[in-house]
Design an enzyme around this catalytic site. Structure first.
Site, PDB file in Angstrom:
ATOM      1  N   HIS A 211       0.839  -1.206   0.000  1.00 34.80           N
ATOM      2  CA  HIS A 211       0.000   0.000   0.000  1.00 34.80           C
ATOM      3  C   HIS A 211       0.879   1.264   0.000  1.00 34.80           C
ATOM      4  O   HIS A 211       0.714   2.146  -0.850  1.00 34.80           O
ATOM      5  CB  HIS A 211      -0.902  -0.030   1.237  1.00 34.80           C
ATOM      6  CG  HIS A 211      -1.814   1.150   1.370  1.00 34.80           C
ATOM      7  ND1 HIS A 211      -3.123   1.123   0.965  1.00 34.80           N
ATOM      8  CD2 HIS A 211      -1.608   2.403   1.851  1.00 34.80           C
ATOM      9  CE1 HIS A 211      -3.691   2.300   1.206  1.00 34.80           C
ATOM     10  NE2 HIS A 211      -2.789   3.100   1.742  1.00 34.80           N
ATOM     11  N   GLU A 212       1.813   1.323   0.931  1.00 34.33           N
ATOM     12  CA  GLU A 212       2.647   2.520   1.033  1.00 34.33           C
ATOM     13  C   GLU A 212       3.588   2.631  -0.172  1.00 34.33           C
ATOM     14  O   GLU A 212       3.922   3.740  -0.599  1.00 34.33           O
ATOM     15  CB  GLU A 212       3.428   2.545   2.348  1.00 34.33           C
ATOM     16  CG  GLU A 212       2.571   2.472   3.625  1.00 34.33           C
ATOM     17  CD  GLU A 212       1.465   3.524   3.715  1.00 34.33           C
ATOM     18  OE1 GLU A 212       1.608   4.607   3.121  1.00 34.33           O
ATOM     19  OE2 GLU A 212       0.439   3.243   4.377  1.00 34.33           O
TER      20      GLU A 212
ATOM     21  N   HIS B 171       1.747   4.622  -2.681  1.00 33.69           N
ATOM     22  CA  HIS B 171       1.857   6.058  -2.392  1.00 33.69           C
ATOM     23  C   HIS B 171       3.261   6.562  -2.730  1.00 33.69           C
ATOM     24  O   HIS B 171       3.428   7.632  -3.313  1.00 33.69           O
ATOM     25  CB  HIS B 171       1.608   6.319  -0.896  1.00 33.69           C
ATOM     26  CG  HIS B 171       0.162   6.294  -0.482  1.00 33.69           C
ATOM     27  ND1 HIS B 171      -0.792   7.076  -1.077  1.00 33.69           N
ATOM     28  CD2 HIS B 171      -0.477   5.605   0.494  1.00 33.69           C
ATOM     29  CE1 HIS B 171      -1.977   6.876  -0.478  1.00 33.69           C
ATOM     30  NE2 HIS B 171      -1.810   5.975   0.473  1.00 33.69           N
TER      31      HIS B 171
ATOM     32  N   GLU C 179      -4.632   8.025  -3.089  1.00 32.65           N
ATOM     33  CA  GLU C 179      -5.095   6.739  -2.569  1.00 32.65           C
ATOM     34  C   GLU C 179      -5.309   5.719  -3.692  1.00 32.65           C
ATOM     35  O   GLU C 179      -5.167   4.522  -3.485  1.00 32.65           O
ATOM     36  CB  GLU C 179      -6.390   6.952  -1.770  1.00 32.65           C
ATOM     37  CG  GLU C 179      -6.807   5.774  -0.913  1.00 32.65           C
ATOM     38  CD  GLU C 179      -5.931   5.575   0.329  1.00 32.65           C
ATOM     39  OE1 GLU C 179      -5.058   6.433   0.598  1.00 32.65           O
ATOM     40  OE2 GLU C 179      -6.109   4.546   1.000  1.00 32.65           O
TER      41      GLU C 179
END
Lengths: 500, 500
Positions: free
Chosen positions: A265-266, A269, A295
């Site tokens: 997830h990160e 980003h 997001e």
């Protein structure tokens, strides 16, 4: 000094201050010693005040006015000026007394929230939350005139995070999603549960987990020469400069999937923050047009890629190398099912892809009602529990695992939750457009050639940063604005297959 | 707003900016990703410019003038105003063009130094160093008028680091020290060498070394709730706020004494930074009056304590617990001799307590001559080698291990080296005063009760920070100003005993 040079210097100074503030925040969550937090708050306050002073300086206002009247200003420069002007307008609209009152209320409310959550005492939090809402309304009223006559208070707050989005547009779209999700969740709930016991009751060495997440970061395309990963209580990504983007993860000994999905997830980003074109580095363009767009990148990598069969076909053998004793015997299909296990639960951050957006819907509908005053704070627990029952079929036993679970409202972030769902919707739109335009996502993911997808995202989304608005970005990349259809089709196909 | 409140706010803002700059510097040396350094330089430049703007603002000048004329101003407040005024005067004296030229020259010279050191090509460095000296002279001429008619250029640069000190005072004092050290080193050189072979050819696990240094930090009294230790290429201490003081160490697998002495040295700096009275936190008093005073704390713990027999009587058994296989058989006396092994060498940072100050003398005498122009840069290598031979009896084979070994001159730090020796002299004065006033140092160190000494240092040196000048501080603590006698007596006794 010509006008542009003047503006450019001021813009870059503000950007530098943002980067430094980012470092202060990163440090506070990673390495700052326990007792160093109070002075850190002072440092941050001092720097934010300087940033505010710079942003609201009349000299900046003058040069912006002049530049905006200059019809020969190249498009990219105009966009830079407009982005700074957007922030400046908001900074000027909200009086310092309100900023200060908000900071104080937030600080008190966060403290009360931690206590109230610990002792499951919503009544202790309620008056503080009331104050936060009152100040949020005041703040919304300051900003609302910038958005035109039709804008509601909620729109004004939402616009902070998702510029250009309104409740009038978002509401029906989320309602449509809800009408799709509620029966889907019920249908899945009626099917046999997959066996996930092989992940339970084992200890996954934290250092090995860490090494595996570092390997994943590198493989996915996160540039560790221009970034790093650390550990923190709550994973986050912080861009400090164009060559310094930091992600964090957290590791639980008994839940190896947690660190893996956090890191992916990160990484999403982080790769976005590493992807702005060099020409925009240090400018107001080197930023996301909205929280939802940001997001979309984390969700795309975490879910569309990181929970796909193709990804695990490649990645499970690698994971087994790290944990031969613990996972050596597991076959792909069983693992894939475990990674995509769907079960309605009480806690948003633990939710799967299917139920997640229902958690957001509960919050969106309630925060709209709280802000308008249609729902009294004292009635929040009842309303929360009732919606959870209706949408997800579960009932919190305590408010701590109910309406007090998230930090957002106590922190004063009203109008933020929907951006998580917007990110999910965008991510499916992007993946579907990629398949249409380039194709072969499954095959390239299975070969570990993530660069094919990453290059496309760089080109369509990352490079231009905030040169376009969120709406322009998604239209340019996918041919349409925010649209729940690709996401619904994705869920239907994936989970129809998993839970036939 | 009254005058004091106005001043106080401005002073605290500048202090906050210093703390943030400290964090940027710390991060650059510890965790910043490799490619993040260029933008970090930009962040630092932006923040330094803001700090300069604040410090040189006419409004601050006005309030300082008014406060300094106010005879009813309490003593401590007056000291705060004077400390800020000292910095302000210097900031105003040095024109921005010179600051910029210096930063550029430093950057070019550092790059040239790294190349020249790598290829042992002094000629490549020489013109850059010439430019640094030229700009240093300019800088000295800007500041000199603040110091009175007798001040030399060298005094002006020295005063940056050791306020109030002059070459006229320091020169004879260091010459006296030299006359004592040169024959002492020769005498020791004629004695049999102690056996240090038990430390060689072994691998000391870096993680165990790290754990040991953490244990040492805690034992000595460094507060890890208000600080932390990390690793860096060159050990340093950075105060970020009153509750956030960071030290670093470096670990070599084959040299366990290196990390130990680094950690003890930085613990001395760190405990000083943690020791300012709460009333002075966030003010200009929460600072050292001079680099020499700061260094006195690191040297006192590193040498007077950390190389004492009493310290190792307690600490060697602990170290053996960490390295039973490597050190289990070593007896105290052999270890104590190894820790205090004296041998003239080429490299300052590797030098022992006896020879160290001769390295400083070489540098002090040469930098005075370079600045005045009595020594041409092109003649530096010859002059260096000749002094090394005379004072230490050694001859560098290359300029890389000769006059190019240190970063200080290429970095533009002329007038810094003497503060290391001043720190050594102060440390012996302080230890001797402690023995006189409190006594029993050996016994309390042997029991690991470092708090007895630390409390005394807190009271005499740490608490008041820069409320007193360096001279006032050392006089208050020891009864006399800078004096080499206690240091010479200490060396005579300790090394007379070790090398009879």
């Amino acid at each position: 000094m010509d006008r542009w040079t003047d503006f450019d210097g001021r813009m870059r100074e503000i950007k530098d201050l943002d980067g430094i503030l980012g470092l202060l925040g990163w440090d506070e969550e990673t390495y700052a010693p326990r007792s160093g937090r109070a002075p850190r708050g002072r440092h941050t306050g001092t720097l934010e005040a300087i940033r505010h002073e710079r942003l609201s300086s009349p000299a900046l206002g003058d040069v912006i006015s002049t530049l905006l009247q200059d019809r020969s200003l190249p498009l990219e420069r105009r966009a830079m000026v407009e982005r700074v002007e957007r922030r400046r307008e908001r900074a000027l609209r909200v009086p310092a007394t309100l900023v200060k009152a908000m900071a104080e209320a937030r600080s008190l409310t966060l403290a009360a929230w931690q206590e109230a959550k610990g002792s499951n005492d919503f009544a202790h939090l309620a008056p503080k939350l009331d104050r936060v809402l009152e100040l949020s309304r005041e703040r919304a009223d300051c900003v609302r005139p910038l958005l035109g006559p039709a804008a509601t208070r909620y729109d004004a707050l939402l616009d902070d995070n998702e510029p250009g989005m309104t409740a009038a547009r978002l509401g029906p779209l989320l309602a449509k999603l809800r009408e799709f999700l509620v029966p889907l969740v019920a249908r899945i709930g009626a099917r046999p549960r997959p066996d996930t016991s092989f992940l339970r009751g084992k200890r996954f060495d934290p250092e090995r987990q860490w090494q595996f997440t570092m390997r994943l970061l590198r493989d996915l395309g996160f540039d560790l020469d221009r970034g790093r990963q650390d550990r923190s209580a709550h994973p986050f990504t912080q861009g400090i400069s164009e060559h310094d983007v930091r992600v964090t993860t957290r590791i639980f000994e008994d839940e190896p999937l947690s660190a893996i999905s956090s890191t992916i997830h990160e990484a999403g980003h982080g790769m976005y923050e590493q992807g702005f074109l060099p020409a925009f580095h240090g400018t107001s363009i080197a930023d996301a047009p909205s929280a939802g767009i940001h997001e979309s990148q984390s969700r795309l990598w975490e879910n569309q890629v990181g929970r796909s069969r193709a990804f695990w076909k490649r990645t499970l053998p690698l994971l087994k190398e790290f944990f031969p004793a613990e996972l050596g015997q597991i076959d792909l299909e069983a693992f894939y099912r475990a990674v995509n296990f769907v079960e309605p639960g009480l806690i948003r951050v633990d939710a799967d892809e299917v139920t997640y957006n229902l958690h957001i819907l509960v919050r969106f509908e309630l925060e709209v009602a709280l802000l308008s005053g249609d729902l009294a704070v004292s009635d929040l627990p009842g309303a929360w529990n009732s919606k959870m029952k209706t949408y997800l079929g579960v009932s919190p036993k305590t408010d701590s695992e109910g309406c007090m679970q998230d930090i957002h409202w106590p922190w004063g972030a009203i109008g933020y939750f929907p951006t998580y769902t917007i990110g999910n919707l965008y991510s499916a739109q992007l993946m579907s457009a990629f398949e249409r335009e380039v194709g072969g996502a499954e095959a390239s993911i299975e070969r570990g050639e993530y660069g094919v997808l990453l290059s496309w995202l760089r080109d369509k989304v990352h490079h231009r940063g905030w040169l376009d608005t969120a709406e322009e970005t998604i239209r340019r990349a996918t041919g349409s604005g925010l649209d729940p259809a690709p996401f619904m089709a994705y869920l239907e196909k994936k989970f129809g297959d998993l839970y036939p």
